[in-house]
Design an enzyme around this catalytic site. Structure first.
Site, PDB file in Angstrom:
ATOM      1  N   GLY A  98       8.298  -0.420   5.256  1.00  0.00           N
ATOM      2  CA  GLY A  98       7.039  -0.582   4.516  1.00  0.00           C
ATOM      3  C   GLY A  98       6.122  -1.544   5.246  1.00  0.00           C
ATOM      4  O   GLY A  98       6.315  -1.818   6.426  1.00  0.00           O
ATOM      5  N   ASN A  99       5.108  -2.046   4.549  1.00  0.00           N
ATOM      6  CA  ASN A  99       4.243  -3.073   5.149  1.00  0.00           C
ATOM      7  C   ASN A  99       3.686  -3.962   4.046  1.00  0.00           C
ATOM      8  O   ASN A  99       3.964  -3.739   2.867  1.00  0.00           O
ATOM      9  CB  ASN A  99       3.141  -2.424   5.993  1.00  0.00           C
ATOM     10  N   TYR A 100       2.924  -4.977   4.437  1.00  0.00           N
ATOM     11  CA  TYR A 100       2.503  -6.008   3.483  1.00  0.00           C
ATOM     12  C   TYR A 100       1.265  -5.650   2.658  1.00  0.00           C
ATOM     13  O   TYR A 100       0.767  -6.487   1.921  1.00  0.00           O
ATOM     14  CB  TYR A 100       2.211  -7.310   4.234  1.00  0.00           C
ATOM     15  N   SER A 101       0.755  -4.440   2.766  1.00  0.00           N
ATOM     16  CA  SER A 101      -0.465  -4.100   2.017  1.00  0.00           C
ATOM     17  C   SER A 101      -0.248  -4.285   0.513  1.00  0.00           C
ATOM     18  O   SER A 101       0.743  -3.810  -0.049  1.00  0.00           O
ATOM     19  CB  SER A 101      -0.864  -2.651   2.313  1.00  0.00           C
ATOM     20  N   ALA A 125      -2.631   1.498   3.950  1.00  0.00           N
ATOM     21  CA  ALA A 125      -1.956   1.131   5.208  1.00  0.00           C
ATOM     22  C   ALA A 125      -0.795   2.113   5.357  1.00  0.00           C
ATOM     23  O   ALA A 125       0.325   1.847   4.911  1.00  0.00           O
ATOM     24  CB  ALA A 125      -1.468  -0.302   5.133  1.00  0.00           C
TER      25      ALA A 125
END
Ligand code: C5P
Length: 405
Positions: free
Chosen positions: A209-212, A277
């Site tokens: 995943g990512n920090y969005s 994102a």
């Protein structure tokens, strides 16, 4: 009569500039607005409720109860009735109470109950205005999505000279008119917005995943709705909720799910804002059972995901608007512009990782908008709500341009 039929709650607080609230009220009424005045106890020391009630044609609200018959004055009803709450002049004390939710008068309770947009015109002495406590309160109020009408510089009632004078009533009235004008411009338009991260599953318990946080995309969806548009928000996993009835949320998890939903919805829309994102890679294989720890290294093979914005760029019609985002760490302007070209975007919003306060998770953002001709508009660090308002203002002008109006 540019404000005909608009319901405005005008909050007046205890500042010398309270006398200007009478001119402000007169101007709003002349433009056709229906105005309910709420005064703090201190405001009544500077200007009488009689003046304000005569100009508005309504009794002024100030106390929670009527002294003579004990009738309760409902701040909730006022908050629901308003299309806009305008607090002018707003003292440092009122700003502090609004920022912290200290409801010791009817104006603050009305503010907390209000469902409408809120505009604030601060007025105070220059040292009070620039005190870190006051600036911090203003930053908090901006982060809640309130619109601040910056005070002007000039002679102050104290005899000092500096920033703190309440903006002149005629300019505040223009801001109010601009706010309502903006609001209607996307009526009968439909936009697709993507927001948040995507999760690419590795096994039943793990993902890439990512920090969005989704905050920017949700703020854009809100502003589009505020301007009258219908919004379909295709959202990755986030911890926030869309609060407006004009917004339909389609929750998705992976880049592929987001791709499918966007391709399905896009043809019925007037445009799309690609704020998500999206993962650029996804695991080639999914393990149906949890991958066990072993002695050897683990290699996960990744394959590229489909570029959603790029695909929409290929299928979009002349009338449709496509807006993308770029988050770059180096050669920002060059990379963002080549991304715009590659994906067939009408304009791209660059947020730089190099600016503190911009990017993932935080409530503020600093952007540059770049168009097809590589024209660049640089914006200040602002709350994500204000940034969203700037982006939507640009969308409105592009849509108007496309439809030849
Ligand atoms: O190429 P990059 O991922 O940096 O491009 C960012 C822009 O493209 C954003 O608007 C993002 O929402 C969009 N995007 C997309 N599908 C992808 C990757 C990015 O729509 N698979």
């Amino acid at each position: 009569m540019r404000l005909l039929g608009k319901h405005i709650v005008l909050g007046v607080t205890g500042s010398i500039a309270a006398y200007k609230a009478a001119y402000l009220l007169r101007g709003l009424v002349k433009e056709g607005a229906e105005v309910q005045v709420v005064m703090t106890p201190a405001a009544k020391e500077f200007i009488t409720p009689v003046t304000m009630s005569a100009l508005s044609g309504k009794p002024v609200a100030s106390e929670f109860f009527s002294a003579n018959d004990g009738t309760w004055h409902s701040h909730v009803d006022m908050g629901q009735w308003a299309d806009l709450m305008l607090i002018a002049p707003a003292t440092a004390a009122t700003l502090g109470k609004m920022a912290r939710g200290i409801c010791d008068n009817l104006l603050i309770t009305t503010y907390l109950s209000s469902k409408s947009a809120v505009m604030i015109a601060p007025a105070m002495d220059l040292d009070m205005f620039r005190h870190p406590a006051n600036l911090a309160n203003l930053a908090i109020l901006r982060s809640y999505g309130n619109l601040i009408i910056e005070p002007g510089e000039g002679a102050l009632a104290s005899g000092l000279h500096g920033k703190g004078r309440m903006e002149e009533p005629e300019n505040i009235i223009e801001e109010v008119i601009k706010f309502f004008g903006q609001k209607k411009k996307l009526l009968n338009k439909h936009f697709l917005v993507t927001a948040g991260p995507t999760y690419e599953k590795i096994d039943p318990v793990r993902f890439i995943g990512n920090y969005s946080s989704g905050k920017m995309g949700y703020a854009i969806a809100d502003q589009l709705a505020e301007s009258g548009a219908k919004v379909t928000l295709v959202s990755g996993p986030v911890n926030i909720k869309a609060g407006r009835s004009e917004i339909t949320v389609i929750p998705v998890e992976s880049a592929n799910e987001m791709y499918e939903q966007c391709l399905r919805v896009f043809p019925e829309t007037d445009g799309a804002v690609m704020c998500a994102a999206v993962a650029d890679f996804t695991p080639e294989d999914y393990s149906g059972s949890k991958i066990k720890r072993g002695e050897d290294d683990l290699t996960i093979h990744l394959k590229p995901t489909s570029d959603i914005a790029g695909t929409l760029g290929q299928v979009k019609s002349e009338k449709q608007l496509l807006v993308g985002f770029a988050l770059e760490t180096n050669d920002e302007l060059v990379n963002a512009y080549s991304k715009l070209k590659r994906k067939g975007l009408d304009f791209i919003v660059l947020n730089s990782m190099n600016d503190s306060g911009a990017g993932f998770g935080v409530d503020t953002n600093k952007i540059t908008m770049i168009d097809k001709d590589n024209n660049q508009s640089v914006f200040e660090l602002k709350s994500k709500t204000e940034v969203a308002a700037d982006i939507v203002a640009r969308i409105i002008s592009e849509i108007e341009h496309k439809s030849g109006s």
